[in-house]
Write a protein that holds these residues in place. Structure first.
Motif, PDB file in Angstrom:
ATOM      1  N   ALA A 114      31.612  37.533  52.700  1.00 14.60           N
ATOM      2  CA  ALA A 114      31.324  36.153  52.285  1.00 14.60           C
ATOM      3  C   ALA A 114      31.377  36.020  50.769  1.00 14.60           C
ATOM      4  CB  ALA A 114      29.952  35.733  52.814  1.00 14.60           C
ATOM      5  N   SER A 115      30.792  36.979  50.058  1.00 15.45           N
ATOM      6  CA  SER A 115      30.808  36.929  48.599  1.00 15.45           C
ATOM      7  C   SER A 115      32.229  37.036  48.070  1.00 15.45           C
ATOM      8  CB  SER A 115      29.928  38.041  48.024  1.00 15.45           C
ATOM      9  OG  SER A 115      29.857  37.950  46.618  1.00 15.45           O
ATOM     10  N   ALA A 116      33.018  37.975  48.634  1.00 12.93           N
ATOM     11  CA  ALA A 116      34.405  38.128  48.197  1.00 12.93           C
ATOM     12  C   ALA A 116      35.196  36.844  48.412  1.00 12.93           C
ATOM     13  CB  ALA A 116      35.066  39.289  48.938  1.00 12.93           C
ATOM     14  N   LEU A 117      34.993  36.183  49.549  1.00 11.11           N
ATOM     15  CA  LEU A 117      35.704  34.937  49.825  1.00 11.11           C
ATOM     16  C   LEU A 117      35.280  33.817  48.880  1.00 11.11           C
ATOM     17  CD1 LEU A 117      35.777  34.978  53.721  1.00 11.11           C
ATOM     18  CD2 LEU A 117      37.768  34.679  52.235  1.00 11.11           C
ATOM     19  N   SER A 118      33.988  33.748  48.569  1.00 11.66           N
ATOM     20  CA  SER A 118      33.544  32.700  47.657  1.00 11.66           C
ATOM     21  C   SER A 118      34.089  32.934  46.252  1.00 11.66           C
ATOM     22  CB  SER A 118      32.014  32.609  47.646  1.00 11.66           C
ATOM     23  OG  SER A 118      31.413  33.818  47.237  1.00 11.66           O
ATOM     24  N   TRP A 119      34.152  34.209  45.823  1.00 12.17           N
ATOM     25  CA  TRP A 119      34.767  34.510  44.528  1.00 12.17           C
ATOM     26  C   TRP A 119      36.254  34.136  44.551  1.00 12.17           C
ATOM     27  CZ3 TRP A 119      31.944  34.806  40.550  1.00 12.17           C
ATOM     28  CH2 TRP A 119      30.722  35.505  40.500  1.00 12.17           C
ATOM     29  N   ALA A 120      36.936  34.420  45.668  1.00 14.46           N
ATOM     30  CA  ALA A 120      38.363  34.078  45.763  1.00 14.46           C
ATOM     31  C   ALA A 120      38.564  32.570  45.652  1.00 14.46           C
ATOM     32  CB  ALA A 120      38.939  34.604  47.082  1.00 14.46           C
ATOM     33  N   LYS A 170      41.987  40.885  47.493  1.00 15.10           N
ATOM     34  CA  LYS A 170      41.771  42.171  46.822  1.00 15.10           C
ATOM     35  C   LYS A 170      41.483  41.985  45.333  1.00 15.10           C
ATOM     36  CE  LYS A 170      44.457  45.264  49.819  1.00 15.10           C
ATOM     37  NZ  LYS A 170      45.672  46.117  49.898  1.00 15.10           N
ATOM     38  N   GLU A 171      42.201  41.067  44.692  1.00 12.17           N
ATOM     39  CA  GLU A 171      41.974  40.843  43.269  1.00 12.17           C
ATOM     40  C   GLU A 171      40.598  40.214  43.035  1.00 12.17           C
ATOM     41  OE1 GLU A 171      43.296  40.504  39.044  1.00 12.17           O
ATOM     42  OE2 GLU A 171      43.019  41.945  40.679  1.00 12.17           O
ATOM     43  N   ALA A 172      40.150  39.343  43.945  1.00  6.46           N
ATOM     44  CA  ALA A 172      38.799  38.797  43.833  1.00  6.46           C
ATOM     45  C   ALA A 172      37.764  39.907  43.964  1.00  6.46           C
ATOM     46  CB  ALA A 172      38.575  37.727  44.901  1.00  6.46           C
ATOM     47  N   MET A 173      38.010  40.860  44.863  1.00  3.65           N
ATOM     48  CA  MET A 173      37.097  41.996  45.035  1.00  3.65           C
ATOM     49  C   MET A 173      37.096  42.908  43.811  1.00  3.65           C
ATOM     50  SD  MET A 173      37.880  43.164  48.953  1.00  3.65           S
ATOM     51  CE  MET A 173      37.181  42.313  50.369  1.00  3.65           C
ATOM     52  N   THR A 219      33.224  42.572  41.479  1.00  2.00           N
ATOM     53  CA  THR A 219      32.806  43.663  42.352  1.00  2.00           C
ATOM     54  C   THR A 219      31.539  43.279  43.104  1.00  2.00           C
ATOM     55  OG1 THR A 219      33.757  45.266  40.833  1.00  2.00           O
ATOM     56  CG2 THR A 219      32.144  46.083  42.415  1.00  2.00           C
ATOM     57  N   VAL A 220      31.586  43.383  44.423  1.00  2.00           N
ATOM     58  CA  VAL A 220      30.452  42.969  45.255  1.00  2.00           C
ATOM     59  C   VAL A 220      29.410  44.073  45.355  1.00  2.00           C
ATOM     60  CG1 VAL A 220      29.766  42.177  47.547  1.00  2.00           C
ATOM     61  CG2 VAL A 220      31.898  41.344  46.537  1.00  2.00           C
ATOM     62  N   ILE A 221      29.844  45.286  45.617  1.00  2.00           N
ATOM     63  CA  ILE A 221      28.958  46.464  45.645  1.00  2.00           C
ATOM     64  C   ILE A 221      29.253  47.277  44.391  1.00  2.00           C
ATOM     65  CG2 ILE A 221      28.284  48.545  46.878  1.00  2.00           C
ATOM     66  CD1 ILE A 221      27.527  46.055  48.384  1.00  2.00           C
ATOM     67  N   ALA A 222      28.230  47.501  43.568  1.00  2.00           N
ATOM     68  CA  ALA A 222      28.460  48.058  42.233  1.00  2.00           C
ATOM     69  C   ALA A 222      28.854  49.522  42.239  1.00  2.00           C
ATOM     70  CB  ALA A 222      27.216  47.876  41.362  1.00  2.00           C
ATOM     71  N   ALA A 223      28.421  50.295  43.252  1.00  2.00           N
ATOM     72  CA  ALA A 223      28.624  51.742  43.172  1.00  2.00           C
ATOM     73  C   ALA A 223      28.438  52.383  44.531  1.00  2.00           C
ATOM     74  CB  ALA A 223      27.636  52.358  42.175  1.00  2.00           C
ATOM     75  N   THR A 238      23.987  43.410  46.743  1.00  2.00           N
ATOM     76  CA  THR A 238      25.308  42.845  46.457  1.00  2.00           C
ATOM     77  C   THR A 238      25.272  41.940  45.236  1.00  2.00           C
ATOM     78  OG1 THR A 238      24.889  41.007  47.968  1.00  2.00           O
ATOM     79  CG2 THR A 238      26.012  42.925  48.874  1.00  2.00           C
ATOM     80  N   HIS A 239      26.445  41.825  44.594  1.00  2.00           N
ATOM     81  CA  HIS A 239      26.631  40.875  43.499  1.00  2.00           C
ATOM     82  C   HIS A 239      27.274  39.617  44.074  1.00  2.00           C
ATOM     83  CE1 HIS A 239      26.069  44.540  41.158  1.00  2.00           C
ATOM     84  NE2 HIS A 239      25.867  43.792  40.094  1.00  2.00           N
ATOM     85  N   ILE A 240      26.610  38.493  43.873  1.00  2.00           N
ATOM     86  CA  ILE A 240      27.076  37.232  44.449  1.00  2.00           C
ATOM     87  C   ILE A 240      27.233  36.189  43.345  1.00  2.00           C
ATOM     88  CG2 ILE A 240      25.949  37.696  46.664  1.00  2.00           C
ATOM     89  CD1 ILE A 240      23.768  35.671  45.781  1.00  2.00           C
ATOM     90  N   PRO A 241      28.003  35.114  43.595  1.00  3.49           N
ATOM     91  CA  PRO A 241      28.086  34.025  42.608  1.00  3.49           C
ATOM     92  C   PRO A 241      26.713  33.384  42.409  1.00  3.49           C
ATOM     93  CG  PRO A 241      29.830  33.842  44.260  1.00  3.49           C
ATOM     94  CD  PRO A 241      28.880  34.872  44.762  1.00  3.49           C
ATOM     95  N   ALA A 242      26.231  33.366  41.179  1.00  2.00           N
ATOM     96  CA  ALA A 242      24.863  32.916  40.897  1.00  2.00           C
ATOM     97  C   ALA A 242      24.652  31.457  41.280  1.00  2.00           C
ATOM     98  CB  ALA A 242      24.537  33.130  39.429  1.00  2.00           C
ATOM     99  N   ASN A 243      25.691  30.628  41.145  1.00  3.06           N
ATOM    100  CA  ASN A 243      25.570  29.199  41.441  1.00  3.06           C
ATOM    101  C   ASN A 243      26.174  28.811  42.785  1.00  3.06           C
ATOM    102  OD1 ASN A 243      24.359  28.695  38.878  1.00  3.06           O
ATOM    103  ND2 ASN A 243      26.397  28.780  37.938  1.00  3.06           N
ATOM    104  N   GLY A 244      26.537  29.810  43.585  1.00  3.36           N
ATOM    105  CA  GLY A 244      27.095  29.520  44.902  1.00  3.36           C
ATOM    106  C   GLY A 244      28.567  29.214  44.913  1.00  3.36           C
ATOM    107  N   ALA A 245      29.248  29.349  43.773  1.00  2.00           N
ATOM    108  CA  ALA A 245      30.697  29.121  43.667  1.00  2.00           C
ATOM    109  C   ALA A 245      31.119  27.779  44.275  1.00  2.00           C
ATOM    110  CB  ALA A 245      31.475  30.272  44.315  1.00  2.00           C
ATOM    111  N   PRO A 246      30.636  26.650  43.706  1.00  2.00           N
ATOM    112  CA  PRO A 246      31.025  25.344  44.245  1.00  2.00           C
ATOM    113  C   PRO A 246      32.475  25.003  43.920  1.00  2.00           C
ATOM    114  CG  PRO A 246      29.746  25.062  42.241  1.00  2.00           C
ATOM    115  CD  PRO A 246      29.729  26.530  42.549  1.00  2.00           C
ATOM    116  N   VAL A 247      33.161  24.388  44.872  1.00  2.00           N
ATOM    117  CA  VAL A 247      34.507  23.868  44.638  1.00  2.00           C
ATOM    118  C   VAL A 247      34.622  22.500  45.292  1.00  2.00           C
ATOM    119  CG1 VAL A 247      35.546  26.182  44.558  1.00  2.00           C
ATOM    120  CG2 VAL A 247      35.534  24.907  46.711  1.00  2.00           C
TER     121      VAL A 247
END
Length: 442
Positions: free
Chosen positions: A268-274, A305-308, A312-316, A423-432
């Motif tokens: 979900a996070s990767a898709l929202s970043w994309a 893949k480029e959004a991931m 980066t969703v999982i840091a390590a 996980t690292h997520i969009p802080a503002n929910g990635a609105p579009v």
């Protein structure tokens, strides 16, 4: 062996731990700028006490290729035991991990993925049908709803809407767990108080629902005819190795929760970043929309893949040394956790020219070398759901881009990141802003 670790931040362990839990990306970048490609973090439980961070491809290759008996990834992930359970694929090592992986893997091979695709397409369509042209969509929330639905139907195989409605809000509470919970689990006297008691009550309710589902499915006469992941696991018998005992109910419960956490919010996070990056880059979006209409899923996968990579969703990943070892030419004592920093690896300009630029083409032009793109980890611990995640993400992007043009809301700039759970997520929910588009791009 000497316990002289590579240098790292000189501040007290407690301060380092707070920064690591809340502002991980900023902390890692600052440490890398000051100390270089290898540095040490000294943390307090429940995190590992001595963590040596690596980000060079050759060091990462060395860690991933090492004997898993020498580097225990399960021990390195013990932070999650209260959520995922003792039998989780992420928390076991050696023979127990190898057996669980053998039993789970057939549900995620190519032929199985193709069988899931039509249901994923249908779920994506059902969710995107609810969007209204001209509205602002908070993509993180919408993608979380969509991917949770995929997990419950495709992985858990839940066709009973009443049980799905009971389970969904409880699963969301696991995903939304605050990092402060990790600290409380160290102290048993907290377990019957405040958020820790509420978490425990929620876990018990989830267990009751999952165990009930498992019991009913074991007794169901057509379990062999169903194609969801849980049914495949129940029908697997002893899998490809006749000495493997089938998964018990407790093991199934832990693997289902693991698949939820590993395959729900991460995707979900990767898709929202994309979606955010496509809205911010109209020319790339136009190419992605053409690809969606043409059925060019390689380009859509490259977008994902480029959004991931960029976000980066999982840091390590972490592995705990079971003996004294030399890694990257550095002598490290038994008990050290070696961390392959996915976040820092993804930002290395030597591996990714213009690393801070969103450019999906890099995944189509042979630029991405081994041990540089690591959202699914690597070695024998590489995420078994990698193919599923990419298939699901590509299907969702195709559904969105064949129907809508995406733009950023007025006054919106670059989307910051924050840590939720692990996980690292969009802080503002990635609105579009989504606008129905009837003209096929040429």
């Amino acid at each position: 062996m000497s316990t002289a670790y590579p240098p790292g931040p000189p501040v007290p362990r407690t301060v380092q731990t707070i920064f690591y839990a809340r502002w991980r990306g900023a902390m890692l970048r600052a440490a890398a700028r000051r100390y270089g490609d290898v540095f040490t973090l000294h943390l307090v439980p429940p995190y590992s006490e001595n963590v040596v961070v690596f980000s060079r491809p050759e060091h990462i290759r060395e860690i991933f290729a090492a004997d898993p008996a020498d580097l225990h990834a399960g021990e390195g992930n013990r932070l999650l035991v209260n959520i995922m359970g003792e039998h989780s694929l992420l928390l076991t090592d050696e023979d127990e991990h190898a057996r669980a992986r053998r039993l789970l893997m057939p549900a995620f091979v190519g032929s199985s993925l193709r069988g899931y695709r039509s249901l994923v397409d249908a779920i994506a369509k059902e969710h995107v049908d609810r969007w209204e042209s001209g509205s602002t969509v908070h993509t993180l929330d919408r993608m979380n709803e969509l991917t949770l639905d995929v997990i419950m139907q495709v992985v858990f195989g839940m066709t009973d809407e009443r049980r799905r409605d009971q389970l969904a809000p409880r699963l969301r509470r696991i995903v939304n767990v605050n990092p402060i919970m990790f600290f409380g689990w160290k102290y048993p006297w907290l377990q019957q108080r405040g958020p820790w008691k509420r978490f425990d009550d929620n876990q018990n309710a989830i267990n009751e629902l999952l165990y009930s589902e498992i019991r009913e499915r074991r007794a169901h006469p057509d379990v062999d005819a169903r194609t969801d992941v849980l049914s495949r696991l129940l029908a697997a018998g002893s899998g490809e190795n006749p000495t493997d005992a089938p998964l018990s109910d407790a093991e199934l419960r832990d693997q289902l929760v693991t698949l939820l956490l590993a395959g729900h919010e991460t995707t979900a996070s990767a898709l929202s970043w994309a979606c955010h990056e496509l809205a911010a880059n109209p020319e790339i979006q136009a190419q992605a929309r053409r690809a969606a209409h043409d059925g060019d899923e390689k380009y859509l996968e490259a977008v994902l893949k480029e959004a991931m990579r960029l976000h980066t969703v999982i840091a390590a990943t972490g592995r705990k040394l079971t003996r004294d070892m030399t890694i990257g030419g550095i002598e490290l004592p038994k008990g050290t956790v070696v961390s392959t920093s996915i976040l820092l690896a993804h930002e290395r300009t030597a591996a990714f020219p213009d690393a801070l630029t969103f450019r999906p083409e890099r995944f189509l032009e042979g630029e991405v070398a081994a041990n540089t793109w690591l959202p699914f980890g690597g070695g024998v611990r590489r995420c078994i759901g990698a193919g599923f995640s990419l298939m699901e993400g590509t299907a969702v992007l195709r559904e969105i881009l064949t129907r809508y043009r995406l733009s950023l809301p007025a006054g919106t700039g670059s989307e910051p990141s924050k840590v939720r759970n692990i996980t690292h997520i969009p802080a503002n929910g990635a609105p579009v802003v989504v606008t129905a588009e009837t003209v096929v791009p040429v």
